[in-house]
Motif scaffolding. Structure first.
Motif, short mmCIF file in Angstrom:
data_model
loop_
_atom_site.label_atom_id
_atom_site.label_comp_id
_atom_site.label_asym_id
_atom_site.label_seq_id
_atom_site.Cartn_x
_atom_site.Cartn_y
_atom_site.Cartn_z
N LYS A 53 36.64 81.83 28.19
CA LYS A 53 37.23 82.33 26.96
C LYS A 53 36.55 81.74 25.73
O LYS A 53 36.51 82.36 24.66
CB LYS A 53 38.74 82.00 26.94
N ALA A 54 36.00 80.55 25.86
CA ALA A 54 35.38 79.86 24.73
C ALA A 54 33.98 80.39 24.42
O ALA A 54 33.39 80.01 23.40
CB ALA A 54 35.30 78.36 25.01
N LYS A 55 33.45 81.28 25.26
CA LYS A 55 32.05 81.69 25.14
C LYS A 55 31.70 82.30 23.78
O LYS A 55 30.72 81.89 23.13
CB LYS A 55 31.70 82.68 26.25
N ASP A 56 32.50 83.27 23.31
CA ASP A 56 32.18 83.94 22.05
C ASP A 56 32.26 82.98 20.87
O ASP A 56 31.37 82.96 20.01
CB ASP A 56 33.13 85.12 21.83
N ARG A 57 33.32 82.20 20.82
CA ARG A 57 33.48 81.24 19.72
C ARG A 57 32.39 80.17 19.77
O ARG A 57 31.88 79.73 18.75
CB ARG A 57 34.87 80.59 19.80
N MET B 272 35.49 72.60 24.56
CA MET B 272 34.23 73.35 24.60
C MET B 272 33.77 73.75 23.19
O MET B 272 32.58 73.71 22.87
CB MET B 272 34.39 74.61 25.47
N ILE B 273 34.72 74.11 22.34
CA ILE B 273 34.38 74.44 20.95
C ILE B 273 33.85 73.20 20.24
O ILE B 273 32.93 73.27 19.42
CB ILE B 273 35.60 75.01 20.21
N ASN B 274 34.41 72.04 20.56
CA ASN B 274 33.93 70.80 19.96
C ASN B 274 32.52 70.46 20.43
O ASN B 274 31.73 69.90 19.67
CB ASN B 274 34.89 69.65 20.29
N VAL B 275 32.20 70.81 21.67
CA VAL B 275 30.82 70.63 22.16
C VAL B 275 29.88 71.45 21.28
O VAL B 275 28.82 70.99 20.85
CB VAL B 275 30.69 71.06 23.63
N ASP C 17 25.71 78.71 28.38
CA ASP C 17 25.54 78.82 29.83
C ASP C 17 25.29 77.46 30.47
O ASP C 17 25.86 77.13 31.52
CB ASP C 17 24.37 79.77 30.15
N ARG C 18 24.46 76.66 29.83
CA ARG C 18 24.15 75.34 30.38
C ARG C 18 25.35 74.40 30.26
O ARG C 18 25.71 73.69 31.21
CB ARG C 18 22.94 74.75 29.64
N GLU C 19 26.00 74.42 29.09
CA GLU C 19 27.12 73.50 28.87
C GLU C 19 28.34 73.86 29.69
O GLU C 19 29.11 72.98 30.09
CB GLU C 19 27.49 73.45 27.37
N SER C 20 28.54 75.14 29.97
CA SER C 20 29.68 75.54 30.81
C SER C 20 29.52 74.99 32.23
O SER C 20 30.51 74.61 32.87
CB SER C 20 29.81 77.07 30.83
N ILE C 21 28.30 74.95 32.71
CA ILE C 21 28.04 74.37 34.04
C ILE C 21 28.33 72.88 34.03
O ILE C 21 28.99 72.35 34.94
CB ILE C 21 26.59 74.65 34.48
N TYR D 115 31.27 63.37 26.84
CA TYR D 115 31.87 63.62 28.15
C TYR D 115 33.21 64.35 27.97
O TYR D 115 33.89 64.18 26.96
CB TYR D 115 32.15 62.30 28.89
N LEU D 116 33.58 65.14 28.97
CA LEU D 116 34.92 65.71 29.03
C LEU D 116 35.76 64.78 29.90
O LEU D 116 35.44 64.57 31.06
CB LEU D 116 34.89 67.12 29.63
N VAL D 117 36.82 64.22 29.32
CA VAL D 117 37.64 63.27 30.06
C VAL D 117 39.12 63.60 29.89
O VAL D 117 39.53 64.14 28.86
CB VAL D 117 37.38 61.82 29.57
N PRO D 118 39.93 63.30 30.91
CA PRO D 118 41.38 63.51 30.78
C PRO D 118 42.01 62.33 30.03
O PRO D 118 41.71 61.17 30.33
CB PRO D 118 41.85 63.54 32.24
N ARG D 119 42.82 62.64 29.04
CA ARG D 119 43.47 61.58 28.28
C ARG D 119 44.77 62.11 27.68
O ARG D 119 44.79 63.11 26.99
CB ARG D 119 42.54 61.07 27.18
#
Length: 332
Positions: free
Chosen positions: A22-26, A69-72, A38-42, A87-91
């Motif tokens: 869903k974040a792809k277009d934004r 993902m938008i922040n990336v 494409d690279r970052e989604s992987i 990094y993507l981390v749970p917090r």
């Protein structure tokens, strides 16, 4: 005889996967040139699949994955673990973009604010000599010594495009003060006892380096992309659990000066024209009004800093702009 269907049922998409898609277009609209969806989604999926807790958090709160993902995209920092920028981390029940001190330096060098920068901690048994904010410090230590004592401070060195050296230092007392303002570190349990958590507990050395980079970046040269590092610092602060820091009058004045200087950098030609025109015996106030009107209102407010506090306009110039601009142009 009825035909037997051999078609396999469609595989159900997990909530976190749907959020990334869903974040792809934004992502494409706000992404810096340094990152590709494409690279970052992987990388994102790989990061979330590393452990069950991250996966559970991502599926329970897919909206946080979408925001991360938008922040990336907006920071321009790749999630490639080999680089160690972010990094993507749970917090706290959400997936957040955790930006490292290396990531903040990467943004600073990408935007041209500095040519290079590095940060390091100082231990009790190290020798450290500070020679001022514009001179390289001398840090002597034995990196192979198993116990160098406690961390007593941290410093950052940066080199500008013009070759100047900028040095920032922070002692342990300041570091502890910043840590104590971290909402995660200052957290209390149900019994009212101190129950610290978060990156200041788990990654103290890295957080010390990040703290000094955040402060040092305020003294680095302004560029047209300066907002990128400011936005990244804000994202980092939120991902770290937030900070309850009340600004002193001195800190507020410093921030106000920074906002003023940034606006001046964006509209230097207009400001210079206004000042030179108003110095003439018979200034063209319509031309002054037009030049002033070309500056966005937000930046006009930023430039409206008293000269005693570092503002670019003198008291007389401020009075002229306030009272003598043609009404039609002034209303634009």
């Amino acid at each position: 005889m009825n035909e037997v269907s051999t078609q396999e049922p469609a595989q159900q998409v997990a909530p976190y996967q749907a959020a990334i898609h869903k974040a792809k277009d934004r992502f494409a609209k706000v992404a810096a040139s340094t990152v590709n969806y494409d690279r970052e989604s992987i990388f994102a999926m790989q990061a979330l699949m590393k452990n069950d807790y991250a996966m559970q958090t991502a599926n329970k709160n897919p909206q946080s994955v979408h925001l991360a993902m938008i922040n990336v995209a907006s920071t321009g920092l790749t999630l490639n673990p080999a680089n160690g920028y972010a990094y993507l981390v749970p917090r706290d029940g959400a997936i957040v973009l955790d930006i490292s001190y290396k990531g903040l330096i990467k943004i600073a060098t990408d935007t041209g604010s500095v040519e290079w920068a590095r940060a390091d901690v100082v231990y009790e048994q190290d020798a450290f000599a500070y020679h001022g904010p514009a001179v390289m410090p001398v840090h002597t230590a034995d990196p192979f010594k198993k116990d160098r004592g406690q961390i007593v401070g941290v410093y950052c060195i940066a080199k500008t495009k013009s070759g100047d050296i900028l040095t920032e230092v922070m002692d342990r007392e300041e570091l502890d003060k910043i840590r104590s303002k971290s909402s995660a570190y200052a957290r209390m349990d149900r019994n009212g006892k101190h129950s610290p958590s978060g990156p200041w507990l788990e990654w103290f050395e890295q957080m010390c380096k990040k703290a000094i980079i955040k402060r040092a970046s305020k003294t680095w040269p302004y560029t047209e992309q300066n907002e990128r590092i400011g936005a990244a610092i804000e994202i980092a602060n939120v991902s770290e659990g937030g900070y309850d820091i009340g600004e002193s009058d001195e800190e507020k004045a410093h921030k106000r000066q920074q906002v003023h200087d940034a606006a001046l950098g964006r509209h230097y030609k207009n400001v210079q024209f206004i000042k030179e025109e108003m110095e003439r015996p018979e200034p063209d106030m319509y031309a002054v009004a037009e030049a002033w009107g070309e500056i966005p209102q937000e930046d006009q407010m930023a430039l409206w800093l008293a000269p005693t506090k570092g503002g670019v306009f003198t008291t007389k110039e401020r009075e002229t702009i306030k009272t003598k601009l043609p009404r039609q142009a002034e209303a634009q």
